[in-house]
Design a protein around this motif. Sequence first.
Motif, mmCIF file in Angstrom:
data_model
loop_
_atom_site.group_PDB
_atom_site.id
_atom_site.type_symbol
_atom_site.label_atom_id
_atom_site.label_comp_id
_atom_site.label_asym_id
_atom_site.label_seq_id
_atom_site.Cartn_x
_atom_site.Cartn_y
_atom_site.Cartn_z
ATOM 1 N N THR A 1 0.845 -1.185 0.000
ATOM 2 C CA THR A 1 0.000 0.000 0.000
ATOM 3 C C THR A 1 0.885 1.240 0.000
ATOM 4 O OG1 THR A 1 -1.881 1.073 1.108
ATOM 5 C CG2 THR A 1 -0.201 0.067 2.521
ATOM 6 N N SER A 2 0.290 2.404 0.287
ATOM 7 C CA SER A 2 1.073 3.641 0.357
ATOM 8 C C SER A 2 1.341 3.994 1.817
ATOM 9 C CB SER A 2 0.323 4.791 -0.315
ATOM 10 O OG SER A 2 -0.811 5.152 0.454
ATOM 11 N N ASP A 3 2.200 4.962 2.025
ATOM 12 C CA ASP A 3 2.601 5.334 3.383
ATOM 13 C C ASP A 3 1.570 6.230 4.077
ATOM 14 O OD1 ASP A 3 4.363 5.217 5.536
ATOM 15 O OD2 ASP A 3 5.287 7.126 5.005
ATOM 16 N N SER A 4 0.510 6.583 3.370
ATOM 17 C CA SER A 4 -0.474 7.515 3.930
ATOM 18 C C SER A 4 -1.639 6.810 4.621
ATOM 19 C CB SER A 4 -1.017 8.427 2.819
ATOM 20 O OG SER A 4 -1.534 7.667 1.752
ATOM 21 N N ILE A 5 -1.446 5.569 5.044
ATOM 22 C CA ILE A 5 -2.513 4.833 5.730
ATOM 23 C C ILE A 5 -2.593 5.281 7.193
ATOM 24 C CG2 ILE A 5 -2.164 2.874 4.192
ATOM 25 C CD1 ILE A 5 -0.903 1.356 6.522
ATOM 26 N N PRO A 6 -3.740 5.075 7.839
ATOM 27 C CA PRO A 6 -3.875 5.492 9.249
ATOM 28 C C PRO A 6 -2.839 4.823 10.155
ATOM 29 C CG PRO A 6 -6.015 4.960 8.301
ATOM 30 C CD PRO A 6 -4.994 4.532 7.292
ATOM 31 N N LYS A 7 -2.382 5.567 11.143
ATOM 32 C CA LYS A 7 -1.327 5.087 12.042
ATOM 33 C C LYS A 7 -1.752 3.841 12.804
ATOM 34 C CE LYS A 7 1.735 6.548 15.807
ATOM 35 N NZ LYS A 7 2.101 7.655 16.732
ATOM 36 N N ASN A 8 -3.040 3.743 13.191
ATOM 37 C CA ASN A 8 -3.465 2.590 13.984
ATOM 38 C C ASN A 8 -3.339 1.285 13.205
ATOM 39 O OD1 ASN A 8 -5.680 3.638 12.441
ATOM 40 N ND2 ASN A 8 -7.096 2.369 13.605
ATOM 41 N N TYR A 9 -3.388 1.358 11.875
ATOM 42 C CA TYR A 9 -3.210 0.145 11.064
ATOM 43 C C TYR A 9 -1.741 -0.258 11.009
ATOM 44 C CZ TYR A 9 -8.062 0.204 9.679
ATOM 45 O OH TYR A 9 -9.437 0.156 9.707
ATOM 46 N N LYS A 10 -0.860 0.722 11.031
ATOM 47 C CA LYS A 10 0.567 0.414 11.087
ATOM 48 C C LYS A 10 0.905 -0.281 12.405
ATOM 49 C CE LYS A 10 1.887 4.404 8.229
ATOM 50 N NZ LYS A 10 2.704 5.622 8.146
ATOM 51 N N VAL A 11 0.333 0.217 13.481
ATOM 52 C CA VAL A 11 0.556 -0.385 14.804
ATOM 53 C C VAL A 11 -0.038 -1.784 14.849
ATOM 54 C CG1 VAL A 11 0.013 -0.202 17.257
ATOM 55 C CG2 VAL A 11 0.624 1.858 15.957
ATOM 56 N N TYR A 12 -1.257 -1.927 14.344
ATOM 57 C CA TYR A 12 -1.954 -3.220 14.353
ATOM 58 C C TYR A 12 -1.164 -4.277 13.573
ATOM 59 C CZ TYR A 12 -5.667 -6.648 13.476
ATOM 60 O OH TYR A 12 -6.398 -7.807 13.388
ATOM 61 N N CYS A 13 -0.710 -3.919 12.378
ATOM 62 C CA CYS A 13 0.027 -4.881 11.556
ATOM 63 C C CYS A 13 1.357 -5.272 12.205
ATOM 64 C CB CYS A 13 0.263 -4.306 10.157
ATOM 65 S SG CYS A 13 -1.236 -4.228 9.153
ATOM 66 N N LYS A 14 2.006 -4.324 12.850
ATOM 67 C CA LYS A 14 3.263 -4.638 13.545
ATOM 68 C C LYS A 14 3.013 -5.622 14.677
ATOM 69 C CE LYS A 14 7.272 -2.490 15.769
ATOM 70 N NZ LYS A 14 7.912 -1.216 16.180
ATOM 71 N N GLU A 15 1.922 -5.421 15.414
ATOM 72 C CA GLU A 15 1.583 -6.318 16.518
ATOM 73 C C GLU A 15 1.256 -7.722 16.022
ATOM 74 O OE1 GLU A 15 -1.661 -4.362 18.421
ATOM 75 O OE2 GLU A 15 -0.382 -2.993 19.590
ATOM 76 N N LYS A 16 0.645 -7.814 14.854
ATOM 77 C CA LYS A 16 0.221 -9.106 14.304
ATOM 78 C C LYS A 16 1.285 -9.751 13.424
ATOM 79 C CE LYS A 16 -3.908 -8.927 16.116
ATOM 80 N NZ LYS A 16 -4.348 -9.887 17.145
ATOM 81 N N GLY A 17 2.400 -9.085 13.236
ATOM 82 C CA GLY A 17 3.477 -9.652 12.420
ATOM 83 C C GLY A 17 3.182 -9.610 10.932
ATOM 84 N N ILE A 18 2.371 -8.651 10.500
ATOM 85 C CA ILE A 18 2.039 -8.496 9.087
ATOM 86 C C ILE A 18 2.980 -7.459 8.473
ATOM 87 C CG2 ILE A 18 0.236 -7.878 7.437
ATOM 88 C CD1 ILE A 18 -1.812 -8.544 9.691
ATOM 89 N N LYS A 19 3.707 -7.859 7.472
ATOM 90 C CA LYS A 19 4.654 -6.970 6.813
ATOM 91 C C LYS A 19 3.906 -5.963 5.939
ATOM 92 C CE LYS A 19 8.520 -7.028 3.529
ATOM 93 N NZ LYS A 19 9.350 -7.909 2.642
ATOM 94 N N ILE A 20 4.311 -4.699 6.008
ATOM 95 C CA ILE A 20 3.730 -3.682 5.132
ATOM 96 C C ILE A 20 4.805 -3.164 4.190
ATOM 97 C CG2 ILE A 20 2.520 -1.483 4.940
ATOM 98 C CD1 ILE A 20 1.410 -1.839 7.695
ATOM 99 N N ASN A 21 4.533 -3.237 2.892
ATOM 100 C CA ASN A 21 5.400 -2.641 1.882
ATOM 101 C C ASN A 21 4.784 -1.334 1.426
ATOM 102 O OD1 ASN A 21 6.770 -5.086 2.005
ATOM 103 N ND2 ASN A 21 7.186 -5.099 -0.194
ATOM 104 N N TYR A 22 5.522 -0.247 1.566
ATOM 105 C CA TYR A 22 5.017 1.061 1.169
ATOM 106 C C TYR A 22 5.575 1.420 -0.212
ATOM 107 C CZ TYR A 22 3.905 1.435 6.132
ATOM 108 O OH TYR A 22 3.415 1.215 7.395
ATOM 109 N N VAL A 23 4.704 1.947 -1.065
ATOM 110 C CA VAL A 23 5.141 2.391 -2.387
ATOM 111 C C VAL A 23 5.060 3.914 -2.440
ATOM 112 C CG1 VAL A 23 4.345 0.272 -3.454
ATOM 113 C CG2 VAL A 23 2.799 2.254 -3.378
ATOM 114 N N ASN A 24 5.782 4.513 -3.353
ATOM 115 C CA ASN A 24 5.781 5.960 -3.498
ATOM 116 C C ASN A 24 4.555 6.433 -4.288
ATOM 117 O OD1 ASN A 24 8.271 6.165 -2.165
ATOM 118 N ND2 ASN A 24 9.380 5.765 -4.083
#
Length: 251
Positions: free
Chosen positions: A228-251
């Motif tokens: 996805t892009s880097d402009s997603i809500p912060k709580n989803y970044k925290v949630y994915c980190k807690e669940k071990g879900i990798k996020i790839n950010y595109v420009n």
Amino acid sequence: MKLKRIQEIEAYVYENGSASIDELCDKFNVSKNTIRRDINKIVENGTIKKVYGGVASVSNQLKPYEHRHSSHSEEKIAIGKAAAAEIEDNDLVFIDSGTTTSCIGDFFDPDKRVTIITNNLNIINKAAELSNYQLILIGMTYKRATRSFVNVESWEYFKRINITKSFMAATGLSIERGVTNSDLLEYDIKSRIVEKTDRNILLVDHSKFDKAALVTYSNIEKFHQIITSDSIPKNYKVYCKEKGIKINYVN
């Protein structure tokens, strides 16, 4: 049971366009108070609205494919390019229907040997041009609104296939409702693929976060990676980190 009933009510209103309170009580064999509480939850998603004596679907049609394809097009192209880079030699991958997943085909590496399973017409056309790519088609009926094929006659063949990666699309996702889609006809394909694939990768632009569509086809936890892009809500970044879900950010 409550969550399932709410999803079934939502689907029923979506299919029929509208329904009265009495009709829903009879259909789901619950009291008016229960139906009203369920309706209040569904209304929060924005897929139905209250009308005199009942509820109505906000929209029982997908936006035209061309409109969805052009929306956030640069972001979708970047996501598609990043997803194509995840495909390795000898992978057996499923590519979902959708405007974002369709962009993967523009970045296929012709030198790799890959087997593609898909119901996505755009992906079929792209992969058919590459001699190193084998194609396995899924779905018997063409759905013009999504440029995809639906209605699988038998799942016996697919039970024997070991899918290494899936690239999935979504109309919306939320922490509370999971990964959702607007099309009932595609629900069976999406939910089955996610359950049997070794590594599920979700492709969504930033506009899909904190939204819920008609049906939930998977929990977010079923996905190993989100592109996805880097402009997603912060709580989803925290949630994915807690669940071990990798996020790839595109420009």
